[in-house]
Scaffold this motif. Structure first.
Motif, PDB file in Angstrom:
ATOM      1  N   ILE A  89       3.839   0.365   8.917  1.00 58.77           N
ATOM      2  CA  ILE A  89       3.197   0.480  10.202  1.00 58.77           C
ATOM      3  C   ILE A  89       2.576   1.488   9.459  1.00 58.77           C
ATOM      4  O   ILE A  89       2.926   1.927   8.284  1.00 58.77           O
ATOM      5  N   GLU A  90       1.184   0.973   9.271  1.00 57.08           N
ATOM      6  CA  GLU A  90      -0.348   1.598   8.069  1.00 57.08           C
ATOM      7  C   GLU A  90      -1.211   1.973   8.866  1.00 57.08           C
ATOM      8  O   GLU A  90      -1.528   1.291  10.437  1.00 57.08           O
ATOM      9  N   TYR A  91      -1.832   3.101   8.455  1.00 59.47           N
ATOM     10  CA  TYR A  91      -2.774   2.918   8.898  1.00 59.47           C
ATOM     11  C   TYR A  91      -4.693   1.953   9.014  1.00 59.47           C
ATOM     12  O   TYR A  91      -4.374   2.008   7.574  1.00 59.47           O
ATOM     13  N   ASP A  92      -5.050   1.856   9.837  1.00 60.16           N
ATOM     14  CA  ASP A  92      -6.219   0.740   9.749  1.00 60.16           C
ATOM     15  C   ASP A  92      -7.623   1.211   9.492  1.00 60.16           C
ATOM     16  O   ASP A  92      -7.849   1.261  10.406  1.00 60.16           O
ATOM     17  N   PHE A  93      -7.860   1.290   7.729  1.00 59.05           N
ATOM     18  CA  PHE A  93      -9.484   2.607   8.308  1.00 59.05           C
ATOM     19  C   PHE A  93     -10.578   2.210   8.701  1.00 59.05           C
ATOM     20  O   PHE A  93     -11.603   2.447   9.324  1.00 59.05           O
ATOM     21  N   ASP A  94     -10.692   0.910   8.988  1.00 57.83           N
ATOM     22  CA  ASP A  94     -11.157  -0.143   9.715  1.00 57.83           C
ATOM     23  C   ASP A  94     -11.647   0.042  11.255  1.00 57.83           C
ATOM     24  O   ASP A  94     -12.208   0.459  11.759  1.00 57.83           O
ATOM     25  N   GLU A  95     -10.876  -0.156  11.864  1.00 57.25           N
ATOM     26  CA  GLU A  95     -10.309   0.687  13.121  1.00 57.25           C
ATOM     27  C   GLU A  95     -10.028   1.206  13.557  1.00 57.25           C
ATOM     28  O   GLU A  95     -10.222   2.010  14.660  1.00 57.25           O
ATOM     29  N   LYS A  96      -9.990   2.448  12.695  1.00 50.93           N
ATOM     30  CA  LYS A  96      -9.446   3.855  12.327  1.00 50.93           C
ATOM     31  C   LYS A  96      -8.269   3.824  14.156  1.00 50.93           C
ATOM     32  O   LYS A  96      -8.431   4.167  14.485  1.00 50.93           O
ATOM     33  N   ASP A  97      -6.869   3.145  13.658  1.00 49.77           N
ATOM     34  CA  ASP A  97      -5.586   2.884  14.341  1.00 49.77           C
ATOM     35  C   ASP A  97      -4.632   2.525  14.016  1.00 49.77           C
ATOM     36  O   ASP A  97      -4.790   1.816  12.748  1.00 49.77           O
ATOM     37  N   GLU A  98      -4.083   3.217  14.059  1.00 49.65           N
ATOM     38  CA  GLU A  98      -1.828   2.097  13.284  1.00 49.65           C
ATOM     39  C   GLU A  98      -2.396   0.981  13.415  1.00 49.65           C
ATOM     40  O   GLU A  98      -2.281   0.523  15.599  1.00 49.65           O
ATOM     41  N   LYS A  99      -1.773   0.223  13.028  1.00 51.42           N
ATOM     42  CA  LYS A  99      -0.791  -0.778  13.377  1.00 51.42           C
ATOM     43  C   LYS A  99       0.261  -1.713  12.743  1.00 51.42           C
ATOM     44  O   LYS A  99       0.853  -0.759  11.672  1.00 51.42           O
ATOM     45  N   ALA A 100       1.619  -2.185  13.492  1.00 48.94           N
ATOM     46  CA  ALA A 100       2.204  -2.673  12.325  1.00 48.94           C
ATOM     47  C   ALA A 100       2.560  -4.096  12.671  1.00 48.94           C
ATOM     48  O   ALA A 100       2.103  -5.103  13.382  1.00 48.94           O
ATOM     49  N   ARG A 101       2.949  -3.983  11.284  1.00 44.91           N
ATOM     50  CA  ARG A 101       3.831  -6.335  11.193  1.00 44.91           C
ATOM     51  C   ARG A 101       4.885  -5.983  11.861  1.00 44.91           C
ATOM     52  O   ARG A 101       5.857  -5.991  11.064  1.00 44.91           O
ATOM     53  N   ILE A 102       4.923  -6.921  12.865  1.00 40.79           N
ATOM     54  CA  ILE A 102       5.799  -7.569  12.907  1.00 40.79           C
ATOM     55  C   ILE A 102       6.255  -9.040  12.649  1.00 40.79           C
ATOM     56  O   ILE A 102       5.100  -9.768  13.191  1.00 40.79           O
ATOM     57  N   GLU A 103       7.520  -9.732  12.618  1.00 40.41           N
ATOM     58  CA  GLU A 103       7.821 -10.640  12.567  1.00 40.41           C
ATOM     59  C   GLU A 103       8.897 -10.897  13.710  1.00 40.41           C
ATOM     60  O   GLU A 103       9.460 -10.140  14.108  1.00 40.41           O
ATOM     61  N   VAL A 104       9.209 -12.165  14.023  1.00 44.54           N
ATOM     62  CA  VAL A 104       9.469 -12.462  15.472  1.00 44.54           C
ATOM     63  C   VAL A 104       9.721 -14.320  14.491  1.00 44.54           C
ATOM     64  O   VAL A 104       9.603 -14.904  14.092  1.00 44.54           O
ATOM     65  N   TYR A 105      11.437 -13.912  15.633  1.00 40.08           N
ATOM     66  CA  TYR A 105      12.849 -15.358  14.704  1.00 40.08           C
ATOM     67  C   TYR A 105      13.017 -16.097  15.438  1.00 40.08           C
ATOM     68  O   TYR A 105      13.476 -14.984  16.953  1.00 40.08           O
TER      69      TYR A 105
END
Length: 827
Positions: A89-105
């Motif tokens: 989970i990190e902060y996207d400075f361009d979108e000014k919002d948090e985003k999450a990296r999700i992997e699906v198996y």
């Protein structure tokens, strides 16, 4: 400007803390993407919405049905056959919002089942080893059940590898971890000729899959034959039975043990001696037959009787071969039932044993009855004879039409005056013709055992019949003169192995036909740890008509262990309290028994609508006989429902002082009137629901609703399946907990036990509970077969699946928006 700087600093700090790498599945990755809150992800046709939780250490995943699944940072969760992993989970400075990296198996469960047999071609009676390997090559731990069921003629033994053996069925059940294999091994023996295929079953998530088949065939070297003189038998027939053993091979067989087991329905004699089994050992030459001695068999009960044989033998270089056989013979009812009874004049019948005292008077009664209501019997010729009567009596009936007893004779009988027990016979023969023109007959014999005259009848009257240890008990020895003349100087002695009864003797006269109490005892039986038999016996000696008489009568007294039942009264300070109000609980305990009660503990039963405040147990200790204790303000309770309520009874647990036997006793019950009122603080009401009807061993969902009717949010603790859990319940809201379980025994009213819930507030500990939930458990339906050669399955199951929780509160994304509103002020 200051607010913007504070915001960036805040999320930068969180980013440093929460950037970690998650464990992943060893499976096909189908999605690896960055997503913002409320964005959707589509996997295998299912759409999921992502919400990044407020703490930035987890996400909530909502499916199309509105169900939420929480995934913590660095961890994975399984939903159906998909694995979702939260990597970053990190902060996207361009979108000014948090985003999450999700992997699906895309997850697979692959179970390989291997079954190997040491030798599929055996001699009948020989053992071989069957080895089963369960191998998990999939991506997940799976819960499954393997079943190997064997047909008649094959016996299983020496089961290993954590499997269980019951009713010739091998079962392994449990969690098979990924990349793990389990090996099961057991011995099977063909105890009779078999030519079959063996197939195992794998049960997974309620579905059944069959393994590959194994061929098993056995060859006979020893044959057992049971040859009846004729069959079927008619009840009462006496026939001969011949048993032979045949060696069908060209080498000698050494019989270590050949045993015949006869069923209780058949009376078997050999050489004039009654036998229930027969043993033989020895050698049988090649190609020869061994004839065992003949048995005389009497058919005593109708139905199918089974004779079993077992042979343990050595052949060539093979030892301890075992073969078993079973042969059935049918015993039919006669066409006409003949009933012979010995009765007193008032139609009072003896206990059917045909035993009377010398000189006793009565009647021999003969009844007949149709066995088949569809057959008419005519021209009945009834012949009654035997040593018990003086002359042969003949009775003729035109027809027999009733299926009820029909009296055909009532013969006056006076038992002879014998000096030792003697048996006399009554023989009844009935010849008849059926409506089909068949002429047939039935016969019945009846023995009358005449005992040396017992002119005085002894009755040991015990009240109560089965007393408890220490219970006041009356024992009377009553004598009844059965003769027509008075008896004088009857010497009667009564004694017992019970120490409370001392030997007592006296002489007395008994008038003709009268009854008298010879001895009486008021006792308290001794302490016993289990039901114990004591013997009381009475000996009589007297003279009548210049003959000396003496006989002995014995009676068993069953003394039961003492049941301890103290009085436990529950009392409260106030039975009229406001909602949320507290009242103190006191107890009065009285030991009414004559022995000490040891280690009494009060256990306060958690209830749905009452909180127990403080400890849920209270140790009282020992209470002496007749001691009374008053325990004031032992604990407090709090009412949680605005109506009249009964508080659950307190359970007292204790032991008896002498043997340590454990007891439980309930207290009295109190009723409260609860009135509406305002209160401050948390207050939890828990309600449990489950299906009203389930199948045996089938998983079902249990739901616990935790409702906080108070004014403060609260963290509660509870136990499910031996695992402790914590849950936040917000003020005025409901949190929901669900889990899956199964019940392995069918029954009309199976109980899902209440769940005990505790929480602490303002220095006090509160304990409450859910309601009890009763469920009807139906017997497990028969499993439907699948493809008969499948050794791979897909799916998963657990005894207690992951607990799911939902809250009746704002969605996570709405909480995040509210947070920003408060941070920046206003809309």
């Amino acid at each position: 400007m200051k607010k913007t700087l504070a915001l960036i600093t805040f999320f930068t700090f969180l980013f440093c803390l929460t950037t970690v790498t998650a464990d992943t599945y060893a499976a096909d990755k189908i999605i690896d993407d960055w997503l913002f809150s409320q964005e959707t992800i589509t996997a295998k046709g299912e759409v999921y919405t992502i919400f990044i939780d407020l703490g930035l250490d987890s996400i909530s995943l909502r499916d199309e049905n509105g169900e939420y699944t929480k995934i913590n940072l660095g961890l994975c969760k399984r939903i159906e056959d998909l694995g979702f992993c939260l990597q970053e989970i990190e902060y996207d400075f361009d979108e000014k919002d948090e985003k999450a990296r999700i992997e699906v198996y895309d997850l697979e469960v692959i179970i390989n089942v291997t079954r190997e047999i040491t030798d599929g071609g055996l001699l009948t009676g020989e053992e071989t080893t069957l080895t089963v390997t369960l191998d998990n090559d999939g991506d997940e731990d799976v819960y499954l059940k393997f079943i190997d069921e064997f047909p008649k003629g094959i016996e299983v033994s020496k089961v290993s590898g954590g499997a269980k053996l019951e009713n010739n069925i091998v079962t392994w059940e449990g969690m098979l971890r990924k990349n793990q294999d389990e090996e099961i091994e057991y011995e099977i023996r063909a105890v009779e000729d078999v030519d079959t295929t063996l197939v195992g079953r794998l049960v997974y998530e309620g579905e059944v899959y069959y393994t590959e088949r194994i061929k098993l065939k056995s060859e006979t070297v020893l044959e057992t034959e049971l040859n009846w003189e004729y069959e079927p038998l008619v009840l009462g027939d006496e026939i001969e039975l011949n048993v032979t053993l045949k060696n069908v091979e060209e080498d000698e067989i050494e019989i270590n043990n050949f045993t015949i087991y006869f069923p209780p329905e058949l009376s078997v004699r050999k050489g004039g001696r009654q036998v229930t089994s027969y043993f033989w050992d020895g050698d049988i030459k090649e190609g020869s037959t061994k004839n065992l001695t003949r048995f005389e068999v009497n058919a005593q009960n109708p139905g199918i009787s089974k004779i079993r044989t077992i042979a343990n033998f050595d052949f060539q270089d093979k030892h301890d071969l075992i073969i078993k056989d079973e042969q059935s013979i049918e015993v039919k009812e006669p066409q006409i039932f003949i009933r012979i009874r010995l009765a007193e004049d008032g139609e009072y019948e003896y206990d059917g044993d045909g035993k009377v005292d010398a000189l006793q008077t009565g009647k021999i009664k003969v009844d007949i009855q149709k066995s088949n209501p569809e057959i008419n019997y005519t021209d009945l010729n009834i012949n009654i004879s035997g040593s018990a009567i003086n002359d042969t009596i003949e009775v003729f009936l035109d027809k027999l039409v009733t299926i009820e007893n029909e009296r055909v004779a009532s013969i006056d009988y006076v038992a002879p005056d014998v000096k030792r027990d003697t048996t006399y016979e009554v023989e009844v023969n009935v010849e008849f013709t059926t409506q089909y023109g068949d002429r047939s007959s039935e016969e019945e014999d009846y023995d009358i055992q005449v005992r040396e005259a017992r002119l005085v009848e002894v009755d040991h009257d015990i009240d109560p019949r089965s007393p408890e240890a220490g219970e006041e008990t009356t024992i009377e020895v009553n004598l009844r003169n059965k003769r027509l003349q008075d008896l004088e100087n009857v010497h009667v002695c009564t004694e017992s192995d019970m120490p409370e009864i001392k030997k007592r003797c006296r002489k007395l006269n008994i008038l003709s036909g009268s009854e008298i109490t010879a001895n009486a005892f008021e006792i308290k039986p001794p302490r016993v740890n289990e039901t114990t038999d004591f013997i009381i016996n009475t000996t009589l000696d007297y003279v009548d008509e210049n003959r000396n008489y003496s006989h002995f009568e014995e009676k068993v007294i069953k003394v039961k262990p003492r049941e301890l039942e103290p009085d436990i009264d529950m009392r409260v300070d106030d039975k009229d309290i406001p909602l949320g109000g507290e009242t103190l609980v006191s107890y009065r305990i009285k030991n009414n028994e004559e022995e000490t009660i040891k280690g009494l503990t009060l256990n306060f039963e958690p209830s749905q609508y009452f909180d127990i405040i403080g400890n849920t147990t209270y140790y009282v200790g020992n209470i002496d006989p007749d001691e009374e204790l008053n325990l004031y303000d032992v604990h407090a309770v709090r009412a949680k429902k605005n109506e009249t309520q009964k508080m659950d009874r307190t359970v007292a647990k204790f032991e008896d002082f002498y043997f340590g036997r454990k007891f439980e006793e309930n207290s009295s019950q109190v009723t409260f009137k609860v009135t509406n009122s305002y209160f401050s603080g948390p207050m939890i009401i828990a309600n449990k629901t489950a299906p009203s009807e389930v199948n045996e061993s089938q998983f079902f969902t249990v739901v616990i609703d935790l409702e906080n009717i108070g004014t403060r949010s609260q963290k509660v603790k509870f136990d499910v399946g031996g695992v402790e859990y914590e849950k936040d319940v917000y003020a005025g809201k409901t949190a929901q907990v669900s889990y899956e379980m199964k019940i392995d025994e069918p029954g009309d009213k199976q109980l899902v036990p209440k769940t005990v819930i505790s929480y602490e507030y303002d220095g006090n500990k509160y304990t409450t509970a859910t309601n009890d939930q009763k469920i009807k458990v139906k017997a497990k339906p028969k499993e439907k077969p699948k493809d008969p050669a499948i050794d791979t399955v897909k799916g998963e199951t657990e005894t207690f699946k992951t607990i799911k929780t939902t809250d009746e509160r704002k969605p996570v994304i709405v909480q995040i928006i509210d947070f920003f509103k408060n941070l920046f002020g206003g809309e």
